[in-house]
Design a protein around this motif. Structure first.
Motif, mmCIF file in Angstrom:
data_model
loop_
_atom_site.group_PDB
_atom_site.id
_atom_site.type_symbol
_atom_site.label_atom_id
_atom_site.label_comp_id
_atom_site.label_asym_id
_atom_site.label_seq_id
_atom_site.Cartn_x
_atom_site.Cartn_y
_atom_site.Cartn_z
ATOM 1 N N VAL A 1 5.735 -33.053 -0.967
ATOM 2 C CA VAL A 1 4.842 -33.551 -1.961
ATOM 3 C C VAL A 1 4.154 -34.980 -1.528
ATOM 4 N N TYR A 2 5.139 -35.680 -1.482
ATOM 5 C CA TYR A 2 4.638 -37.123 -1.032
ATOM 6 C C TYR A 2 3.912 -37.375 0.293
ATOM 7 N N LEU A 3 4.151 -36.440 1.152
ATOM 8 C CA LEU A 3 3.426 -36.689 2.292
ATOM 9 C C LEU A 3 1.846 -36.115 2.122
ATOM 10 N N VAL B 1 -11.881 -56.944 -8.009
ATOM 11 C CA VAL B 1 -10.933 -58.147 -7.727
ATOM 12 C C VAL B 1 -9.330 -57.777 -8.046
ATOM 13 N N SER B 2 -8.633 -58.260 -6.998
ATOM 14 C CA SER B 2 -7.051 -57.730 -7.040
ATOM 15 C C SER B 2 -6.459 -58.879 -5.999
ATOM 16 N N PRO B 3 -5.408 -59.420 -6.462
ATOM 17 C CA PRO B 3 -4.683 -60.415 -5.695
ATOM 18 C C PRO B 3 -3.946 -59.521 -4.320
ATOM 19 N N ALA C 1 -7.497 -52.599 -14.752
ATOM 20 C CA ALA C 1 -6.514 -51.656 -14.245
ATOM 21 C C ALA C 1 -5.539 -52.527 -13.518
ATOM 22 N N VAL C 2 -4.841 -53.411 -14.186
ATOM 23 C CA VAL C 2 -3.963 -54.368 -13.510
ATOM 24 C C VAL C 2 -2.377 -54.185 -13.403
ATOM 25 N N GLY C 3 -2.355 -52.753 -14.037
ATOM 26 C CA GLY C 3 -0.701 -52.456 -14.190
ATOM 27 C C GLY C 3 0.013 -53.321 -15.070
ATOM 28 N N GLY D 1 -7.988 -54.956 -10.001
ATOM 29 C CA GLY D 1 -6.797 -54.168 -9.518
ATOM 30 C C GLY D 1 -7.084 -53.048 -8.446
ATOM 31 N N THR D 2 -5.980 -52.892 -7.477
ATOM 32 C CA THR D 2 -6.236 -52.017 -6.365
ATOM 33 C C THR D 2 -5.151 -51.116 -6.526
ATOM 34 N N GLY D 3 -4.592 -50.485 -7.613
ATOM 35 C CA GLY D 3 -3.490 -49.598 -7.656
ATOM 36 C C GLY D 3 -4.070 -48.209 -7.995
ATOM 37 N N PHE D 4 -3.260 -47.485 -8.453
ATOM 38 C CA PHE D 4 -3.593 -45.789 -8.561
ATOM 39 C C PHE D 4 -4.600 -45.779 -9.489
ATOM 40 N N ALA D 5 -4.874 -46.291 -10.501
ATOM 41 C CA ALA D 5 -6.040 -46.232 -11.357
ATOM 42 C C ALA D 5 -7.261 -46.524 -10.941
ATOM 43 N N SER D 6 -7.342 -47.751 -10.285
ATOM 44 C CA SER D 6 -8.688 -48.287 -9.529
ATOM 45 C C SER D 6 -8.835 -47.428 -8.588
ATOM 46 N N PHE E 1 1.410 -47.273 -2.338
ATOM 47 C CA PHE E 1 1.904 -46.013 -2.367
ATOM 48 C C PHE E 1 3.261 -46.110 -3.040
ATOM 49 N N THR E 2 3.605 -46.507 -4.174
ATOM 50 C CA THR E 2 4.701 -46.904 -4.595
ATOM 51 C C THR E 2 5.808 -45.835 -4.755
ATOM 52 N N PRO E 3 5.719 -44.425 -4.985
ATOM 53 C CA PRO E 3 6.656 -43.684 -4.855
ATOM 54 C C PRO E 3 7.501 -43.737 -3.598
ATOM 55 N N GLY F 1 -4.479 -46.785 -16.591
ATOM 56 C CA GLY F 1 -3.400 -47.020 -15.698
ATOM 57 C C GLY F 1 -2.214 -47.490 -16.810
ATOM 58 N N ASP F 2 -1.317 -48.207 -16.212
ATOM 59 C CA ASP F 2 0.006 -48.835 -16.717
ATOM 60 C C ASP F 2 -0.419 -49.818 -17.626
ATOM 61 N N CYS F 3 -1.468 -50.467 -17.734
ATOM 62 C CA CYS F 3 -1.825 -51.243 -18.581
ATOM 63 C C CYS F 3 -2.488 -50.881 -20.050
ATOM 64 N N PHE G 1 -6.847 -63.192 -8.540
ATOM 65 C CA PHE G 1 -6.140 -63.083 -9.672
ATOM 66 C C PHE G 1 -7.160 -63.040 -10.642
ATOM 67 N N THR G 2 -7.403 -62.157 -11.797
ATOM 68 C CA THR G 2 -8.234 -62.532 -12.816
ATOM 69 C C THR G 2 -7.475 -63.237 -13.827
ATOM 70 N N THR G 3 -7.785 -64.340 -14.366
ATOM 71 C CA THR G 3 -7.117 -65.299 -15.102
ATOM 72 C C THR G 3 -7.455 -65.343 -16.607
ATOM 73 N N PRO H 1 3.333 -41.509 -20.194
ATOM 74 C CA PRO H 1 4.103 -42.303 -19.242
ATOM 75 C C PRO H 1 3.382 -43.112 -18.314
ATOM 76 N N ALA H 2 4.030 -44.434 -18.069
ATOM 77 C CA ALA H 2 3.379 -45.130 -17.061
ATOM 78 C C ALA H 2 3.900 -44.801 -15.660
ATOM 79 N N THR H 3 3.181 -43.472 -15.106
ATOM 80 C CA THR H 3 3.229 -42.961 -14.032
ATOM 81 C C THR H 3 2.074 -43.085 -13.259
ATOM 82 N N ALA H 4 2.148 -43.040 -11.815
ATOM 83 C CA ALA H 4 1.009 -42.771 -11.031
ATOM 84 C C ALA H 4 0.157 -41.591 -11.392
ATOM 85 N N GLN H 5 0.790 -40.426 -11.700
ATOM 86 C CA GLN H 5 0.111 -39.299 -11.937
ATOM 87 C C GLN H 5 -1.046 -39.360 -13.092
#
Ligand SMILES: Cc1cc2nc3c(=O)[nH]c(=O)nc-3n(C[C@H](O)[C@H](O)[C@H](O)COP(=O)(O)OP(=O)(O)OC[C@H]3O[C@@H](n4cnc5c(N)ncnc54)[C@H](O)[C@@H]3O)c2cc1C
Length: 404
Positions: A373-375, A25-27, A101-103, A3-8, A33-35, A296-298, A69-71, A307-311
């Motif tokens: 904050v987001y900036l 490894v990530s697709p 950390a695949v979300g 994964g290449t999201g927030f957690a990774s 930055f999802t927010p 992370g979310d997974c 993708f890791t399958t 909660p499943a959040t970026a923070q």
């Protein structure tokens, strides 16, 4: 690291340099930055402004990235099977320690037609497809000789789910119509309608009730039709059908009703909680014998569901890096403690909500806070500069309405 999201990214940022030989490894070959993703659906912010390639974001050496993708994971042999994201070529990788950390993916509750006809809002390509469809609906409605009913259908936009993503998208769409499309499609903009469908009795249920109620009032004042206590039974190419049997013809359905496990997580032989997140121990380990960690979310710790959040994902990535660094140095880690920094949501017309527990802010000042904050949270200086520039550009010239 999968994964290449927030957690990774947070894990990679905090691993001690020179101590680990890291393969990611990530697709997706970039961090997203999802927010600010809802802002890209209407062009308040441009797509490339909120992504950062993982190869430029990660400063570890040695570092290898595979866009795949890791399958499957074979914990006994410590091998993962991967499938190239662009060509489908299959390959395997051995590991000593695996971080999952695949979300998660959007939850559909198996409602018929959602996968075929609704738009999700999790990835950049979703935002691009939504933006394309909005403009397409306006262009088609502008054609001569269109039946009045078809005109109204095309210009009716439905959002399913009253969580932060659904609310922020509805807010951005309302801004787009009232601030920009009204100038270029005056007749169509006056016909356009937004409906937000939510199964529970309120919006933004994770915020203080007073703030959720304020969002409902603001939406209704902006003529966004908020339908609470309504659940969707079917989505077709041209409408949605509610549980009470009523049908709402529409040109676009954006579906945002929570998360469920990715196919990879579902394939793993480990226990999960009710929301299909992998159960992990205090040090985020799902399988100590096979050295498989999950963040992370997974994943979720039993007895302490966050909660499943970026923070949360950011703090978990940082803590796992700390644990691995300590272990490499032969020292035991301290326990993880989550620090809640509060929640933010944009509700349109330069108004936002802030709920930090102590401070419950709403309106224009909360919007200024939301933006600042987001900036500051964007990962690179380049992202910060381009987002600030996009905001300024949209203010000065309006949002771009080209379709291509
Ligand atoms: C529109 C939107 C707005 C949001 N706004 C906020 C907000 O304002 N504040 C907040 O705190 N949170 C927000 N969130 C939630 C936040 O984005 C997530 O909680 C966060 O991204 C979780 O991080 P993660 O690393 O677990 O997963 P993700 O960031 O989703 O990353 C998962 C990664 O795994 C990769 N992957 C998936 N499957 C595989 C596979 N089989 N093999 C390898 N890699 C794989 C994906 O490509 C991706 O790179 C928002 C989410 C969305 C969708």
């Amino acid at each position: 690291v999968l994964g290449t999201g927030f957690a990774s990214l947070s894990l990679l940022d905090n691993l001690a340099k020179g101590r680990f030989d890291v393969t990611v490894v990530s697709p997706r070959n970039h961090f997203l930055f999802t927010p600010l993703l809802p802002s890209t659906t209407v062009g308040t912010v441009e797509f490339r402004s909120i992504i950062e390639p993982i190869r430029t974001a990660c400063r570890l050496d040695p570092f290898t990235f595979y866009q795949a993708f890791t399958t499957a994971v074979d914990p006994a042999r410590k091998v993962v099977t991967c499938e190239g994201a662009t060509d489908g070529a299959v390959f395997t990788l051995e590991y000593d320690l695996l971080v999952v950390a695949v979300g998660a993916v959007s939850r559909t509750f198996n409602v018929p037609g959602v996968r075929e006809h609704a738009f999700f809002l999790k990835e950049l390509h979703h935002a691009r497809a939504i933006r394309q469809r909005i403009i397409e609906c306006f262009e088609r409605a502008a054609h001569p000789g269109l039946h009045e009913e078809e005109d109204r259908r095309l210009l009716h936009f439905v959002v399913v789910g009253g969580g932060p993503t659904g609310v922020e998208f509805a807010a951005e769409l309302h801004d787009f119509i009232s601030q920009d499309l009204r100038k270029w499609y005056p007749r169509e903009a006056s016909v356009a309608r937004i409906t937000l469908v939510e199964a529970t009795g309120g919006l933004l249920n994770m915020f203080h009730k007073e703030l959720g109620d304020y969002a409902v009032r603001r939406f209704r004042r902006s003529r966004i039709d908020v339908r609470m206590g309504a659940s969707v039974r079917e989505v077709t190419a041209q409408s949605i059908r509610l549980a009470d049997g009523s049908e709402i013809p529409c040109g676009l359905v954006v579906w945002s009703t929570g998360l469920e496990a990715t196919p990879l997580v579902r394939s793993l032989p480990y226990p999960t909680d009710l929301t299909q997140r992998l159960l992990i121990d205090a040090e985020f380990c799902a399988d100590p014998a096979a050295e498989i960690y999950a963040i992370g979310d997974c994943a979720t710790r039993s007895g302490d569901e966050l909660p499943a959040t970026a923070q949360v994902a950011l703090q978990e990535g940082r803590y796992l890096a700390y644990c691995l660094n300590r272990r490499a140095a032969g020292k035991p880690p301290k326990l993880f403690r989550y620090r809640h920094m509060g929640m933010l949501a944009y509700i349109g017309s330069r108004r936002a909500l802030v709920d930090t527990g102590r401070w419950k802010g709403k309106g224009f000042s909360a919007w200024l806070f939301w933006r600042s904050v987001y900036l500051t949270k964007l990962v690179s200086l380049k992202n910060k500069m381009t987002v600030a520039f996009d905001w300024f550009k949209a203010l000065l010239f309006g949002r771009d309405i080209s379709s291509f």
